[in-house]
Design a protein around this motif. Sequence first.
Motif, PDB file in Angstrom:
ATOM      1  N   GLY A  29      33.637 -51.840  79.447  1.00  0.00           N
ATOM      2  CA  GLY A  29      32.327 -52.358  79.093  1.00  0.00           C
ATOM      3  C   GLY A  29      31.338 -51.244  78.830  1.00  0.00           C
ATOM      4  N   GLY A  30      30.217 -51.614  78.218  1.00  0.00           N
ATOM      5  CA  GLY A  30      29.176 -50.633  77.910  1.00  0.00           C
ATOM      6  C   GLY A  30      27.811 -51.225  78.200  1.00  0.00           C
ATOM      7  N   MET A  31      27.634 -51.662  79.462  1.00  0.00           N
ATOM      8  CA  MET A  31      26.389 -52.351  79.817  1.00  0.00           C
ATOM      9  C   MET A  31      25.142 -51.506  79.562  1.00  0.00           C
ATOM     10  SD  MET A  31      27.592 -54.471  83.204  1.00  0.00           S
ATOM     11  CE  MET A  31      26.023 -54.207  84.053  1.00  0.00           C
ATOM     12  N   SER A  32      25.286 -50.173  79.600  1.00  0.00           N
ATOM     13  CA  SER A  32      24.128 -49.297  79.353  1.00  0.00           C
ATOM     14  C   SER A  32      23.804 -49.194  77.868  1.00  0.00           C
ATOM     15  CB  SER A  32      24.423 -47.889  79.897  1.00  0.00           C
ATOM     16  OG  SER A  32      25.445 -47.282  79.112  1.00  0.00           O
ATOM     17  N   ARG A  33      24.699 -49.727  77.024  1.00  0.00           N
ATOM     18  CA  ARG A  33      24.569 -49.595  75.561  1.00  0.00           C
ATOM     19  C   ARG A  33      24.586 -48.138  75.124  1.00  0.00           C
ATOM     20  NH1 ARG A  33      23.854 -54.045  72.901  1.00  0.00           N
ATOM     21  NH2 ARG A  33      23.463 -55.966  74.050  1.00  0.00           N
ATOM     22  N   GLN A  34      25.159 -47.284  75.953  1.00  0.00           N
ATOM     23  CA  GLN A  34      25.311 -45.864  75.620  1.00  0.00           C
ATOM     24  C   GLN A  34      26.795 -45.543  75.507  1.00  0.00           C
ATOM     25  OE1 GLN A  34      22.755 -43.597  75.158  1.00  0.00           O
ATOM     26  NE2 GLN A  34      21.482 -45.442  75.245  1.00  0.00           N
ATOM     27  N   PRO A  35      27.149 -44.512  74.731  1.00  0.00           N
ATOM     28  CA  PRO A  35      28.566 -44.128  74.645  1.00  0.00           C
ATOM     29  C   PRO A  35      29.055 -43.489  75.948  1.00  0.00           C
ATOM     30  CG  PRO A  35      27.205 -42.585  73.423  1.00  0.00           C
ATOM     31  CD  PRO A  35      26.289 -43.683  73.881  1.00  0.00           C
ATOM     32  N   VAL A  36      30.341 -43.255  76.013  1.00  0.00           N
ATOM     33  CA  VAL A  36      30.924 -42.502  77.119  1.00  0.00           C
ATOM     34  C   VAL A  36      30.843 -41.018  76.748  1.00  0.00           C
ATOM     35  CG1 VAL A  36      33.043 -42.029  78.407  1.00  0.00           C
ATOM     36  CG2 VAL A  36      32.475 -44.382  77.754  1.00  0.00           C
ATOM     37  N   THR A  37      30.227 -40.227  77.608  1.00  0.00           N
ATOM     38  CA  THR A  37      30.058 -38.806  77.322  1.00  0.00           C
ATOM     39  C   THR A  37      30.916 -38.004  78.293  1.00  0.00           C
ATOM     40  OG1 THR A  37      27.845 -39.190  76.491  1.00  0.00           O
ATOM     41  CG2 THR A  37      28.378 -36.939  77.132  1.00  0.00           C
ATOM     42  N   VAL A  38      31.827 -37.227  77.744  1.00  0.00           N
ATOM     43  CA  VAL A  38      32.847 -36.556  78.540  1.00  0.00           C
ATOM     44  C   VAL A  38      32.699 -35.040  78.421  1.00  0.00           C
ATOM     45  CG1 VAL A  38      35.319 -36.289  78.908  1.00  0.00           C
ATOM     46  CG2 VAL A  38      34.430 -38.456  78.019  1.00  0.00           C
ATOM     47  N   PRO A  39      32.393 -34.339  79.509  1.00  0.00           N
ATOM     48  CA  PRO A  39      32.392 -32.871  79.446  1.00  0.00           C
ATOM     49  C   PRO A  39      33.788 -32.384  79.036  1.00  0.00           C
ATOM     50  CG  PRO A  39      31.515 -33.660  81.548  1.00  0.00           C
ATOM     51  CD  PRO A  39      32.111 -34.842  80.861  1.00  0.00           C
ATOM     52  N   VAL A  40      33.816 -31.389  78.154  1.00  0.00           N
ATOM     53  CA  VAL A  40      35.093 -30.900  77.631  1.00  0.00           C
ATOM     54  C   VAL A  40      36.014 -30.438  78.766  1.00  0.00           C
ATOM     55  CG1 VAL A  40      36.097 -29.044  76.250  1.00  0.00           C
ATOM     56  CG2 VAL A  40      34.191 -30.373  75.347  1.00  0.00           C
ATOM     57  N   GLY A  41      35.425 -29.822  79.777  1.00  0.00           N
ATOM     58  CA  GLY A  41      36.227 -29.312  80.890  1.00  0.00           C
ATOM     59  C   GLY A  41      36.970 -30.409  81.644  1.00  0.00           C
ATOM     60  N   ALA A  42      36.380 -31.620  81.684  1.00  0.00           N
ATOM     61  CA  ALA A  42      37.062 -32.736  82.366  1.00  0.00           C
ATOM     62  C   ALA A  42      38.377 -33.041  81.669  1.00  0.00           C
ATOM     63  CB  ALA A  42      36.163 -33.972  82.383  1.00  0.00           C
ATOM     64  N   LEU A  43      38.369 -32.938  80.337  1.00  0.00           N
ATOM     65  CA  LEU A  43      39.582 -33.200  79.562  1.00  0.00           C
ATOM     66  C   LEU A  43      40.575 -32.045  79.692  1.00  0.00           C
ATOM     67  CD1 LEU A  43      37.728 -34.610  76.462  1.00  0.00           C
ATOM     68  CD2 LEU A  43      39.615 -35.818  77.564  1.00  0.00           C
ATOM     69  N   ILE A  44      40.095 -30.821  79.430  1.00  0.00           N
ATOM     70  CA  ILE A  44      41.021 -29.691  79.324  1.00  0.00           C
ATOM     71  C   ILE A  44      41.464 -29.213  80.706  1.00  0.00           C
ATOM     72  CG2 ILE A  44      41.329 -27.323  78.478  1.00  0.00           C
ATOM     73  CD1 ILE A  44      39.261 -27.925  76.327  1.00  0.00           C
ATOM     74  N   PHE A  45      40.505 -28.927  81.579  1.00  0.00           N
ATOM     75  CA  PHE A  45      40.858 -28.249  82.827  1.00  0.00           C
ATOM     76  C   PHE A  45      41.200 -29.237  83.949  1.00  0.00           C
ATOM     77  CE2 PHE A  45      37.878 -25.270  80.627  1.00  0.00           C
ATOM     78  CZ  PHE A  45      38.891 -24.464  80.126  1.00  0.00           C
ATOM     79  N   ASN A  46      40.519 -30.399  83.962  1.00  0.00           N
ATOM     80  CA  ASN A  46      40.830 -31.384  85.009  1.00  0.00           C
ATOM     81  C   ASN A  46      41.852 -32.417  84.541  1.00  0.00           C
ATOM     82  OD1 ASN A  46      39.076 -30.059  86.607  1.00  0.00           O
ATOM     83  ND2 ASN A  46      37.466 -31.593  86.558  1.00  0.00           N
ATOM     84  N   ASP A  47      42.187 -32.380  83.252  1.00  0.00           N
ATOM     85  CA  ASP A  47      43.269 -33.234  82.730  1.00  0.00           C
ATOM     86  C   ASP A  47      42.994 -34.718  82.954  1.00  0.00           C
ATOM     87  OD1 ASP A  47      45.622 -33.594  81.389  1.00  0.00           O
ATOM     88  OD2 ASP A  47      46.920 -33.266  83.113  1.00  0.00           O
TER      89      ASP A  47
END
Lengths: 368, 368
Positions: free
Chosen positions: A276-294
């Motif tokens: 869901g997107g109750m805030s009407r905002q996108p999901v914002t993901v720090p790059v490090g969460a993807l690359i370093f925290n997998d």
Amino acid sequence: MWRAVTSVRDPIIAIGSLSLRASTHYLSTLSGTSTTLEYKDYGDPLKVVVKKEVKIPELKKGEVLVQMLAAPVNPADINTIQGVYAIKPQLPSIPGNEGVGEVMAVKEGETDIMMQPGDRVIPRINAMGTWRTHLVASSTDLIKIPSDIGVVEAATIAVNPATAYRMLKDFVPVKSGETVIQNGANSAVGQAVIQIAASLGLKTVNIVRDRPDISKLKQHLSDLGGTIVVTEEELRNSREVKAVPRPMLALNCVSGRSGTELLRQLAPQGTMVTYGGMSRQPVTVPVGALIFNDISFKGFWMTRWNQQHQHHPAREEMLNNLFHLVRSGALQSPDHTTVPFSDYQLALQNAMPSKGMLGKKQILTFKK
Amino acid sequence: MWRAVTSVRDPIIAIGSLSLRASTHYLSTLSGTSTTLEYKDYGDPLKVVVKKEVKIPELKKGEVLVQMLAAPVNPADINTIQGVYAIKPQLPSIPGNEGVGEVMAVKEGETDIMMQPGDRVIPRINAMGTWRTHLVASSTDLIKIPSDIGVVEAATIAVNPATAYRMLKDFVPVKSGETVIQNGANSAVGQAVIQIAASLGLKTVNIVRDRPDISKLKQHLSDLGGTIVVTEEELRNSREVKAVPRPMLALNCVSGRSGTELLRQLAPQGTMVTYGGMSRQPVTVPVGALIFNDISFKGFWMTRWNQQHQHHPAREEMLNNLFHLVRSGALQSPDHTTVPFSDYQLALQNAMPSKGMLGKKQILTFKK
């Protein structure tokens, strides 16, 4: 509040090569009408949804007549009517995606129909149009459910508890004693997540927005089985949250900043599922969460799952498991208000979000 | 430019219970020193990195002496020195994560060392510190590679082509004729993606930032085997892009707005793999992409994969496949400049991004 379904001996009426099983109640409404909501244009539900009387069509082979008993007003129903949902039905359209009804008559055809008058049914297909007193449908488009389940529980099981169930089952193998974290924890799905997770022995960290009656809300979610309930502001520095195992699964129905705070709580290699997107905002993901925290990010949409599993045994298995939880008292219906179908406009009004928050679930009830 | 490695008959020297195999070249440098770069504080590489002479330590059981031949300056090296990378080595530290060297001497111990003087080796472990003329390492921390691979190719294979290889293999089963889309297509990884994808029969949509010499860059990436090369501005309305099958796999090293544009190109159920954040912006995902289009978002970090596969056969298999592509001419080294090790400051300067763009890969070369 709900009339018990009395078992009716079904008379058999022969019509040509087909035979009709019907309840005595049905016989009296055989040539009756269905009171039906309808909208011809997308827009404000309070303006575009109108009521009309529609003659109940004659049953064709394999069809059943259903008297609706209860149907919720879900956020997706509102968004569909507004024309802002991912599914845009052809207009005019009968709103209502969920609900429970009772089979009133069955028209048998070449194949046997495994339904009897008096059976309780819920839609198997999407967008059936449940906001009407009666509907005629192919029996294969309906799912027969146990008749010992409360009408409100049955009317609200297929969307929100099913969403919670699938998100807990299909993404990360969470084991007893491990943690699931979620925002929007007091949403209908959130409340189901708390209860289903508790029944599986999972700890839950439940994030809610601060509000005047926050302690009452916290108590309510704790009573449902929530391990920890915190406001968005309390999350980062909560000792309670730090004391439980870091979650591998996060369930996000708010997105925006709340989603970003949520993903920061995940253990490395964890997964955030957005539904869901109750805030009407996108999901914002720090790059490090993807690359370093997998961390992985996925979405879940019950409608797609149902389409992919329309006749799959996994669907009946899920419903049986959910009904089992309902029977045992482990899964309660969400906070709700029942509204007589004739007052549908009140239900629509109360179902609209106010200051970005949803009130109690509105459930339309039908006279039998 | 590169001296061919001459095969040297190895003298055997007995020292106690251990024996030493060494090249004649080694014998002359046996009591020599290694010229080594080092930094004692995190900061601007041009300021904190200094050169010093270090006595080469005596070999212990199982150790080998390696003369470095070439070592690239990768963005991760720069970020590590700046102290802004996910890995913060203990200080003082010798920079350089990648490179190729030649074994000069081998100290045998209880277990046989499967290396000979003259063998080419690359690091098996992370942060070995390759920016020095000589290093002593346990033979198990090195990978022996074929000696017929060019020195520049060998020095640059383990980070960027390996990243490209894994991202094409490990996330989505892309079949011949299908499409992969990527931004930052002219990065070292991007160029490897183009070439490896072409060797697998995959189409590539390659997104680059507009620049004065754009037609030259487009030609270069097309020559490498890129199916389509477009600027970020051309992407949305490109007829060429619309004409190829919608990609199920997107590779993102830019993030920010470029990442959002990239994910919009994905087919439903597609996956975007993020391996960089050159824009220094997070990845911003519209909620609908997750819920309704069922797009998944994952990250890839070669360092983690290597740690998880340090002695796994998949690593040798990958390197063998990459060397095979190098030999056949299908995988060329990235655009690069070789810089004598003594001019390391020039290499560091040229390796810093200018206006957010990286120039040619700087490769330190060592005299033998």
